[in-house]
Motif scaffolding. Structure first.
Motif, PDB file in Angstrom:
ATOM      1  N   ARG A 190       0.966  -1.253  -0.257  1.00  0.00           N
ATOM      2  CA  ARG A 190       0.005   0.776   0.406  1.00  0.00           C
ATOM      3  C   ARG A 190       0.525   1.228  -0.129  1.00  0.00           C
ATOM      4  O   ARG A 190       0.209   2.006   1.386  1.00  0.00           O
ATOM      5  N   PRO A 191       2.258   1.238  -1.065  1.00  0.00           N
ATOM      6  CA  PRO A 191       2.707   2.600  -1.231  1.00  0.00           C
ATOM      7  C   PRO A 191       1.948   4.293  -1.421  1.00  0.00           C
ATOM      8  O   PRO A 191       0.375   4.218  -1.521  1.00  0.00           O
ATOM      9  N   ASP A 192       2.719   4.366  -0.460  1.00  0.00           N
ATOM     10  CA  ASP A 192       1.925   6.533  -0.319  1.00  0.00           C
ATOM     11  C   ASP A 192       2.632   6.706  -1.414  1.00  0.00           C
ATOM     12  O   ASP A 192       2.322   7.789  -2.082  1.00  0.00           O
ATOM     13  N   ARG A 193       3.301   6.462  -2.283  1.00  0.00           N
ATOM     14  CA  ARG A 193       3.906   7.284  -3.544  1.00  0.00           C
ATOM     15  C   ARG A 193       4.994   5.646  -4.599  1.00  0.00           C
ATOM     16  O   ARG A 193       5.530   5.164  -3.056  1.00  0.00           O
ATOM     17  N   LEU A 194       5.048   5.678  -5.531  1.00  0.00           N
ATOM     18  CA  LEU A 194       5.932   5.070  -5.746  1.00  0.00           C
ATOM     19  C   LEU A 194       6.701   5.548  -6.713  1.00  0.00           C
ATOM     20  O   LEU A 194       6.184   6.225  -7.842  1.00  0.00           O
ATOM     21  N   GLU A 195       7.797   4.504  -6.913  1.00  0.00           N
ATOM     22  CA  GLU A 195       9.335   5.152  -7.676  1.00  0.00           C
ATOM     23  C   GLU A 195       9.756   4.284  -8.974  1.00  0.00           C
ATOM     24  O   GLU A 195      10.126   3.107  -7.574  1.00  0.00           O
ATOM     25  N   VAL A 196      10.336   4.086  -9.496  1.00  0.00           N
ATOM     26  CA  VAL A 196      10.067   3.262 -10.908  1.00  0.00           C
ATOM     27  C   VAL A 196      11.467   3.375 -11.364  1.00  0.00           C
ATOM     28  O   VAL A 196      11.710   4.466 -12.100  1.00  0.00           O
ATOM     29  N   SER A 197      12.282   2.751 -11.010  1.00  0.00           N
ATOM     30  CA  SER A 197      13.715   2.949 -12.372  1.00  0.00           C
ATOM     31  C   SER A 197      13.736   1.846 -13.196  1.00  0.00           C
ATOM     32  O   SER A 197      14.849   1.262 -13.268  1.00  0.00           O
ATOM     33  N   ASP A 198      12.725   1.603 -13.936  1.00  0.00           N
ATOM     34  CA  ASP A 198      12.939   0.784 -15.108  1.00  0.00           C
ATOM     35  C   ASP A 198      11.891   0.874 -16.209  1.00  0.00           C
ATOM     36  O   ASP A 198      10.972   0.865 -16.229  1.00  0.00           O
ATOM     37  N   ARG A 199      12.882   2.074 -17.345  1.00  0.00           N
ATOM     38  CA  ARG A 199      11.224   2.197 -18.398  1.00  0.00           C
ATOM     39  C   ARG A 199      11.112   1.350 -19.212  1.00  0.00           C
ATOM     40  O   ARG A 199       9.972   1.414 -20.098  1.00  0.00           O
ATOM     41  N   THR A 200      11.176  -0.511 -19.639  1.00  0.00           N
ATOM     42  CA  THR A 200      10.696  -1.085 -20.582  1.00  0.00           C
ATOM     43  C   THR A 200      10.259  -2.440 -20.163  1.00  0.00           C
ATOM     44  O   THR A 200       8.967  -2.313 -20.263  1.00  0.00           O
ATOM     45  N   THR A 201      10.596  -3.464 -18.528  1.00  0.00           N
ATOM     46  CA  THR A 201       9.160  -4.269 -18.151  1.00  0.00           C
ATOM     47  C   THR A 201       8.523  -3.463 -17.439  1.00  0.00           C
ATOM     48  O   THR A 201       7.796  -4.502 -16.241  1.00  0.00           O
ATOM     49  N   LEU A 202       8.714  -2.454 -16.435  1.00  0.00           N
ATOM     50  CA  LEU A 202       8.373  -2.199 -15.281  1.00  0.00           C
ATOM     51  C   LEU A 202       7.360  -1.339 -15.585  1.00  0.00           C
ATOM     52  O   LEU A 202       6.468  -0.380 -14.505  1.00  0.00           O
ATOM     53  N   ARG A 203       6.823  -0.593 -16.733  1.00  0.00           N
ATOM     54  CA  ARG A 203       6.177   0.301 -17.882  1.00  0.00           C
ATOM     55  C   ARG A 203       5.234  -0.238 -17.111  1.00  0.00           C
ATOM     56  O   ARG A 203       4.170   1.393 -16.723  1.00  0.00           O
TER      57      ARG A 203
END
Length: 380
Positions: free
Chosen positions: A87-100
């Motif tokens: 249950r994140p309050d913020r999400l930060e993603v460091s992969d512009r391919t498989t985690l888009r």
């Protein structure tokens, strides 16, 4: 108020470089600011542990063939279930391919999400063999989807932001990365480290990089070969692992190049000593969006020669030299660099790095997440 900032990343291993460093320092900064960071990465088996960068969860990830041990999170249902539990309050993603796809998950669950642009997407596509026009079209299509699905796109330099600006994205936020100015320091320079790799009178060059195609590490071999041809007594130390290592070792043997490939240096102090004791560090990657290894060299008081095609000229400024993307081009830049006085170039290097402390980077990322100042705790 403490927020749970869940961070997702692929392509992270114990011997990977810049991304792993950035994730660690940002997580530690979020934790120090009073938040609850959770990092989710792939690995060979499940792990869940509390660390100095917050909670780190490792999920079983599939190994990517030909990429030197990198793994990716491909089990979408398992990751989606974990996100629902966290249950994140913020999400930060460091992969512009498989985690888009996680941008869509965040939108459906009302979670503000940010994609961190750690690489030039059209640059990566070109490195994989796509033609320039096809790479640009593909990158623009994917970047439009990213800009649509995420609340913010965090870019560390203007260079990194350019491919989003060209498609008219309005949610691009600039936030720099940083460097550990205490660990990476000119005092790490010592005669023993230097003498281990270079004899008196030799020019010690260092390449600290993943040995993969997009990083162009073989250009450093081209440069040292050209310098030797010109009568410059240059030697090169290559610190890093990757799929090109065997090919580079074979070339070093065949051409009898004065090059030592030492692999991954696990000790942060040993790496800092090597960087601090070099005459120059080479950064030939043409699609680098920030270049943490180059910044660590500057913090150690060592100037850097960087690719003119990358973002690094913006980072290095007058603390190094910009080179054309050829072996002779890098050799030219090394010679220009060495023509100045050593004390001046080392002073410029350290002064430049001091503009990039991790406290500034953490504050920038928290601002990109639109976390109000009063929520940032000790970072306010």
């Amino acid at each position: 108020m403490s927020l749970r900032i869940v961070r997702l990343a692929n392509f992270v291993t114990p011997v990977s470089g810049g991304l792993r460093t950035a994730l660690h320092h940002l997580g530690a900064g979020y934790l120090a600011a009073g938040h609850r960071p959770v990092l989710v990465v792939p690995g060979p088996q499940h792990r869940d542990e509390e660390t100095d960068q917050g909670r780190v969860i490792t999920l079983p990830g599939r190994r990517v063939p030909g990429m030197g041990g990198y793994r990716v999170l491909l089990d979408r249902p398992a990751l989606a279930d974990l996100l629902s539990v966290l249950r994140p309050d913020r999400l930060e993603v460091s992969d512009r391919t498989t985690l888009r796809w996680t941008g869509g998950w965040a939108g459906r669950h009302g979670v503000p999400a940010a994609m961190v642009s750690h690489e030039s997407l059209d640059g990566v596509l070109r490195a994989w063999g796509l033609g320039e026009s096809a790479a640009r079209r593909t990158a623009d299509r994917l970047n439009r989807g990213t800009a649509r699905d995420y609340s913010a796109v965090i870019c560390t330099t203007a260079w990194a932001a350019a491919e989003f600006h060209r498609i008219g994205a309005r949610n691009v936020v600039r936030a720099p990365l940083g460097v550990d100015l205490e660990r990476c320091h000119p005092r790490q320079r010592n005669a023993a480290a230097r003498n281990h790799y270079a004899r008196p009178g030799e020019v010690l060059l260092v390449l600290c990089s993943r040995l993969s195609t997009e990083k162009r590490p073989e250009r450093a071999l081209d440069a040292v070969a050209e310098l030797r041809r010109r009568g410059v007594p240059a030697v090169l130390v290559v610190a890093g692992e990757g799929p090109l290592r065997a090919r580079m070792e074979a070339r070093v043997r065949a051409e009898r190049l004065p090059v030592r490939l030492v692999g991954h240096i696990g000790s942060a102090d040993a790496l800092a000593a090597l960087l601090a004791s070099a005459d120059a560090v080479l950064a030939p990657g043409p699609i680098e969006t920030f270049g943490l290894a180059a910044l660590e060299a500057l913090a150690c008081g060592t100037p850097v020669v960087v690719s003119a095609s990358s973002a690094l000229p913006q980072i290095v400024g007058d603390a190094g030299q910009t080179a054309a993307d050829t072996g002779p081009g890098f050799a030219d830049a090394v010679q220009r660099l060495l023509a100045g006085t050593e004390s001046d170039r080392r002073h410029r290097a350290r002064a430049r790095a001091e503009q990039y402390g991790w406290d500034r980077a953490v504050a920038g990322f928290l601002a990109a997440h639109r976390i109000p100042q009063h929520v940032q705790g000790v970072m306010a």
